[in-house]
Design an enzyme around this catalytic site. Structure first.
Site, PDB file in Angstrom:
ATOM      1  N   HIS A 103       0.862  -1.197   0.000  1.00 53.86           N
ATOM      2  CA  HIS A 103       0.000   0.000   0.000  1.00 53.86           C
ATOM      3  C   HIS A 103       0.898   1.246   0.000  1.00 53.86           C
ATOM      4  O   HIS A 103       1.965   1.256   0.627  1.00 53.86           O
ATOM      5  CB  HIS A 103      -0.889  -0.015   1.246  1.00 53.86           C
ATOM      6  CG  HIS A 103      -1.991   0.995   1.173  1.00 53.86           C
ATOM      7  ND1 HIS A 103      -1.768   2.335   1.388  1.00 53.86           N
ATOM      8  CD2 HIS A 103      -3.301   0.875   0.884  1.00 53.86           C
ATOM      9  CE1 HIS A 103      -2.912   2.991   1.237  1.00 53.86           C
ATOM     10  NE2 HIS A 103      -3.860   2.129   0.930  1.00 53.86           N
ATOM     11  N   GLU A 152      -3.886   2.108  -7.191  1.00 52.05           N
ATOM     12  CA  GLU A 152      -4.318   3.159  -6.268  1.00 52.05           C
ATOM     13  C   GLU A 152      -3.426   4.386  -6.435  1.00 52.05           C
ATOM     14  O   GLU A 152      -2.393   4.491  -5.755  1.00 52.05           O
ATOM     15  CB  GLU A 152      -4.218   2.672  -4.825  1.00 52.05           C
ATOM     16  CG  GLU A 152      -5.122   1.513  -4.487  1.00 52.05           C
ATOM     17  CD  GLU A 152      -5.477   1.499  -3.003  1.00 52.05           C
ATOM     18  OE1 GLU A 152      -6.659   1.431  -2.704  1.00 52.05           O
ATOM     19  OE2 GLU A 152      -4.559   1.601  -2.175  1.00 52.05           O
TER      20      GLU A 152
END
Ligand code: PGA
Length: 226
Positions: A103, A152
């Site tokens: 992430h 993302e």
């Protein structure tokens, strides 16, 4: 019909009581008309909540028509040993089927390198945990063995300003062509209002949802609209 991954990333939010309340409301308010057969629903809670969430899911799995899966938000780059504070793939393998790896918050705030992320992928795979590998753009290096990636872009995370579905679809197409058969998800300011504009795209196989997954009603709407 394509199978869609709907993933909730709770980040460092929610106490045990708040988690119990979330599931109580979620199961109570999930309407019958929400289509679930085509969806893989995965909750990624903070570490201390993995066991309680596992027990809640097991308890409800017999009477509810949804079987939620569990994922971790991160994983140790080590298998086991004297690594104070680390939670390894081996330790979560009894509860989690998935693990978010790479992430952007881990890469930026905790300085995780491509090399470390590749090691994490290898470790979770050894324990039959499926990595959900986050990438921020087309320049990303995808480690061997990854089957699911989440695109993302950093500007879209927590900003209320998602990428356009067209852009996200282009990126998803790029990764599918370059790496073969993998699932590509979109993440970054996904809400019930915009989720279908992403899941309708040809190359997008689901969404990774942060903020909007913390409210059970909103998450139900996301399942309903995706
Ligand atoms: P957001 O977060 O939905 O709050 O933008 C997504 C993520 O960071 O995974």
């Amino acid at each position: 019909m394509k199978r869609k991954y709907i993933i909730a990333n709770w980040k460092s939010y929610k106490t045990l009581n708040e988690t119990r309340e979330w599931f109580k409301l979620f199961y109570k308010n999930l309407p019958d008309q929400v289509e679930l057969e085509d969806k893989e629903v995965i909750i990624c809670p903070p570490y201390p909540l993995i066991l309680p969430v596992f027990e809640i899911i097991m308890q409800y799995s017999t009477k509810e028509r949804i079987m939620i899966k569990l994922g971790s938000q991160n994983i140790s780059p080590f298998e086991e040993g004297p690594y104070t504070g680390e939670v390894s793939a081996r330790l979560i393998s009894e509860f989690c089927s998935y693990s978010i790896i790479g992430h952007s918050e881990r890469r930026q705030i905790f300085s995780e390198s491509d090399k470390m992320l590749a090691e994490k992928v290898e470790l979770v795979k050894n324990y039959n945990i499926n990595p959900i590998f986050c990438v921020q753009g087309v320049e990303a290096v995808i480690p061997l063995g990854v089957e699911i990636i989440a695109y993302e872009p950093v500007f879209a995370i927590g900003s209320g300003k998602p990428d356009t579905p067209e852009d996200a679809d282009e990126v998803a197409k790029f990764f599918k062509e370059k790496y073969g058969l993998i699932h590509v998800l979109y993440g970054g300011s996904v809400t019930a209002e915009n989720v279908s504009s992403f899941t309708i795209m040809e190359n997008i196989d689901g969404v990774l949802v942060g903020g909007a997954s913390r409210d059970p009603e909103h998450f139900i709407q996301i399942l309903n609209k995706s």
